[in-house]
Design an enzyme around this catalytic site. Structure first.
Site, PDB file in Angstrom:
ATOM      1  N   ASP A 199      56.222  70.111  48.839  1.00  0.00           N
ATOM      2  CA  ASP A 199      54.082  69.870  50.103  1.00  0.00           C
ATOM      3  C   ASP A 199      54.692  69.248  50.514  1.00  0.00           C
ATOM      4  O   ASP A 199      54.527  67.732  50.529  1.00  0.00           O
ATOM      5  CB  ASP A 199      52.868  69.594  48.789  1.00  0.00           C
ATOM      6  CG  ASP A 199      53.145  70.930  48.157  1.00  0.00           C
ATOM      7  OD1 ASP A 199      53.901  72.187  47.859  1.00  0.00           O
ATOM      8  OD2 ASP A 199      51.990  70.902  47.831  1.00  0.00           O
ATOM      9  N   TYR A 202      51.324  69.936  54.640  1.00  0.00           N
ATOM     10  CA  TYR A 202      49.642  70.591  54.561  1.00  0.00           C
ATOM     11  C   TYR A 202      49.383  71.444  55.387  1.00  0.00           C
ATOM     12  O   TYR A 202      47.959  71.460  56.178  1.00  0.00           O
ATOM     13  CB  TYR A 202      49.167  69.304  53.995  1.00  0.00           C
ATOM     14  CG  TYR A 202      49.828  69.226  52.629  1.00  0.00           C
ATOM     15  CD1 TYR A 202      50.358  68.351  52.218  1.00  0.00           C
ATOM     16  CD2 TYR A 202      48.424  69.872  51.428  1.00  0.00           C
ATOM     17  CE1 TYR A 202      50.734  68.062  50.802  1.00  0.00           C
ATOM     18  CE2 TYR A 202      49.247  69.352  49.992  1.00  0.00           C
ATOM     19  CZ  TYR A 202      49.953  68.416  50.044  1.00  0.00           C
ATOM     20  OH  TYR A 202      50.529  68.038  48.401  1.00  0.00           O
ATOM     21  N   HIS A 332      46.048  71.001  37.604  1.00  0.00           N
ATOM     22  CA  HIS A 332      46.914  72.276  38.111  1.00  0.00           C
ATOM     23  C   HIS A 332      47.708  71.968  36.762  1.00  0.00           C
ATOM     24  O   HIS A 332      48.281  71.725  36.243  1.00  0.00           O
ATOM     25  CB  HIS A 332      48.113  71.732  38.829  1.00  0.00           C
ATOM     26  CG  HIS A 332      47.881  71.627  40.523  1.00  0.00           C
ATOM     27  ND1 HIS A 332      47.351  72.358  41.002  1.00  0.00           N
ATOM     28  CD2 HIS A 332      47.937  70.610  41.146  1.00  0.00           C
ATOM     29  CE1 HIS A 332      47.034  72.820  42.544  1.00  0.00           C
ATOM     30  NE2 HIS A 332      47.704  71.089  42.903  1.00  0.00           N
TER      31      HIS A 332
HETATM   32 FE   LIG Z   1      51.582  71.448  45.263  1.00  0.00          FE
END
Ligand SMILES: [Fe+2]
Length: 486
Positions: A199, A202, A332
């Protein structure tokens, strides 16, 4: 009376011994996990405006920008230098040498570009420079004429058993003021290479042409570190960019054009999973978002790569991935469970020292636990203490615009040693073949605060393994000699 006194003394002594034993066991097992109650005041989770100086474009026509480097081979004698020229391709050549302004060598790279919706990328250059000397500072120049730019990097020491080295670990960085704080703190840590757990920019939080524009701004933001030391890349969900409403359906398109990896050097068939050896560490990068079950290319590659790990040369075996296999955060939750089921037993079998992941925007460190006994018909239902297991560390706390994952499940599970929802970064300082010092540093309102730390004992060389190994070799040599003599 004297007999009573003796009995009382014996009972007291026994109680003392028992209490001491229990106390020492508690310390040894360290089974009381900590949920930090620290609440930080944070900058808003918004991206830094594009006109901020952290995204400044270099002066001069077609000047190189977004400069970043990564390891270019298996053992650290090569570097891939990447950059973007905005207006025209320009040269893909890198000039380099061992002293400032004296560039006696040069290498020719490649140039590519891509479109994303109606955005057209700049010209993306990648240049591999090989045959470098270990432990050496190199200066390099890219671009042409008045617009050329100069940087430097230091190659790692030769791969070897007791070679000290300091890695940084950063994840889920983004481009907010919190991201900037993380990067500033990391750059003061003295670490020599970043292990990045996915990541990046973004940019996929944006729409249409702004996606590409935010990849460019992130590249300029990162240059202050990544032009001078390698970042070892792994991909996260924000790199997938599956956006059919914009006609973009090829996964990882921006990421793969912009951030290269030396995957061929480790016999991988994809830039999304690969490995490198650096100093005394063997680093394996996995892709949480590529097929990984049995018979898939990633599975087959990992199986072979684990066999190639030579703990005599690289005592430290570290795995990077995006989605954590152990996390007690509500964010998550269980997303890593399928990969855990496939890979956990291999990590234990091959004595992996640590598994670093991101994705969950908080910090968490595990004790050595495993859940390999569990199966769908019987076995242990919960993770159990397992000295052969790696330590699992989540550092998805780089500071992106999605904010923190601040809710953990209660009670804290036994496998969880320390957890806190704050931004920060980690460092892993390898001292020798047996010990490494690990720190997690919280960004505390502009200051770096060392918060969680421990000594990581090597899974292969720990516990007098070397002594036992030498003894074993000695015995087998003596037996061998005796056999020959007979
Ligand atoms: Fe992620």
């Amino acid at each position: 009376m004297s007999l009573d006194w003796d009995v009382r003394m014996q009972t007291l002594l026994l109680n003392f011994v028992l209490a001491t034993f229990l106390f020492l066991s508690a310390i040894q097992d360290g089974n009381a996990g900590i949920t930090s109650s620290f609440i930080r005041s944070e900058w808003p989770s918004v991206d830094i405006p594009l006109d901020n100086e952290v995204f400044a474009v270099s002066n001069g026509h077609n000047a190189p920008q977004q400069v970043h480097i990564t390891q270019g081979d298996y053992d650290g004698k090569a570097v891939i230098i990447s950059w973007v020229t905005p207006d025209e391709p320009g040269p893909s050549k890198v000039q380099y040498g061992k002293s400032d302004n004296k560039y006696q060598f040069s290498a020719e790279g490649t140039v590519t570009n891509y479109t994303f919706y109606q955005y057209k990328s700049g010209y993306i250059h990648h240049c591999l420079i090989e045959g470098l000397e270990y432990n050496t500072k190199y200066y390099y120049r890219i671009g042409s004429g008045d617009s050329s730019r100069e940087f430097w990097f230091v190659t790692p020491p030769i791969v070897g058993r007791d070679v000290p080295y300091k890695f940084g670990i950063i994840g889920d960085l983004g481009q907010t003021y919190n991201s900037l704080s993380t990067l500033d703190h990391y750059m003061k840590s003295g670490a020599q290479t970043v292990l990045f757990v996915g990541d990046l920019s973004y940019a996929d939080r944006y729409q249409y042409n702004d996606v590409g524009i935010r990849w460019d701004s992130w590249g300029r933001f990162l240059e202050r570190s990544a032009a001078y030391q390698p970042w070892i890349w792994s991909a996260g969900n924000h790199e997938i960019e599956y956006m059919p409403h914009m006609g973009e359906v090829v996964p990882f398109k921006s990421y793969l054009h912009r951030y290269t990896t030396p995957y061929l050097a480790s016999k991988s068939s994809s830039p999304l999973w690969y490995s490198i050896r650096r100093a005394s560490a063997h680093i394996i990068v996995l892709s949480s978002y590529s097929p990984f079950v049995k018979y898939t290319p990633q599975y087959q590659w990992l199986k072979e790569e684990l066999k190639r790990v030579d703990r005599d040369k690289t005592p430290w075996l570290i795995v990077l991935m995006h989605v954590p296999l152990y996390s007690s955060n509500e964010g998550h939750y269980m997303e890593g469970e399928s990969m855990r089921a496939v890979f956990e037993s291999s990590f234990i079998h091959y004595k992996v020292d640590a598994v670093f992941a991101g994705h969950v925007h908080a910090y968490e460190r595990s004790y050595r636990f495993s859940n390999t006994d569990y199966n769908i018909t019987s076995g242990n239902r919960y993770p159990i203490p397992d000295k052969a297991a790696p330590v699992y560390i989540t550092v998805g706390d780089g500071g992106n615009q999605e904010g923190l994952a601040s809710r953990f499940f209660e009670p804290q599970p036994e496998y969880s040693a320390f957890r806190e929802a704050s931004y920060g970064h980690s460092t892993l300082e390898i001292m020798n073949r047996t010990h490494a010092i690990y720190h997690w540093n919280r960004n505390d309102d502009g200051k770096k605060v060392p918060t969680d730390s421990f000594v990581l004992h090597n899974q292969y060389w720990g516990k007098n393994r070397r002594r036992r190994k030498l003894k074993k070799n000695f015995v087998s040599n003596v037996v061998g000699r005796l056999a020959t003599d007979l």
